[in-house]
Design an enzyme around this catalytic site. Sequence first.
Site, PDB file in Angstrom:
ATOM      1  N   CYS A 116      65.678  84.316 -14.163  1.00  0.00           N
ATOM      2  CA  CYS A 116      65.121  84.821 -11.987  1.00  0.00           C
ATOM      3  C   CYS A 116      65.451  85.897 -12.310  1.00  0.00           C
ATOM      4  O   CYS A 116      64.590  86.803 -11.419  1.00  0.00           O
ATOM      5  CB  CYS A 116      66.061  83.771 -11.818  1.00  0.00           C
ATOM      6  N   HIS A 117      65.931  87.223 -13.268  1.00  0.00           N
ATOM      7  CA  HIS A 117      65.871  88.426 -12.968  1.00  0.00           C
ATOM      8  C   HIS A 117      64.787  89.369 -13.186  1.00  0.00           C
ATOM      9  O   HIS A 117      64.266  90.336 -12.599  1.00  0.00           O
ATOM     10  CB  HIS A 117      66.856  89.196 -13.369  1.00  0.00           C
TER      11      HIS A 117
END
Length: 157
Positions: free
Chosen positions: A121-122
């Site tokens: 998700c980064h």
Amino acid sequence: METCIIQSPLGYTRISGDSNGVTSVNVLNSEEKTTDIIPVELEDCARQLKEYFEGKRNQFNLKLNPQGTDFQKKVWKLLEQIPYGKTLSYLELSKQLGDVKAIRAVANANGKNPLWIIVPCHRVIGSDGSLTGYAGGLHRKKWLLEHESPYKQQALF
């Protein structure tokens, strides 16, 4: 459910799971005692995370079992497809789901991702290329994106 705590360059990390797969990987904002003996069900995950941080691994090969809604799981599957060293915007993720208007729901599902780093998700950024909210803290998001960048001499953000 088995749990262990390992040290990473970004802080203490809790890994949880069982024979059905890894259910969560979370960076902690406090100091914790690391686990002396890692449960067998979590050994592979701990090893692969160590290799990632050492720059020896750019994708994970683990049995995953995250808990969430069907929509969240759909978003998390899309996140897994973002290549190492690349980024995608929330808008682009919404388009991949087939609904541009779902951008807030996509961002919400992204923020509830229980598998830190493993489900990347980064790698999701704002449409204008800016760093946007990150449950682990923007300093960690910046570090992860720079860690994955093929251009080590420059900072992305």
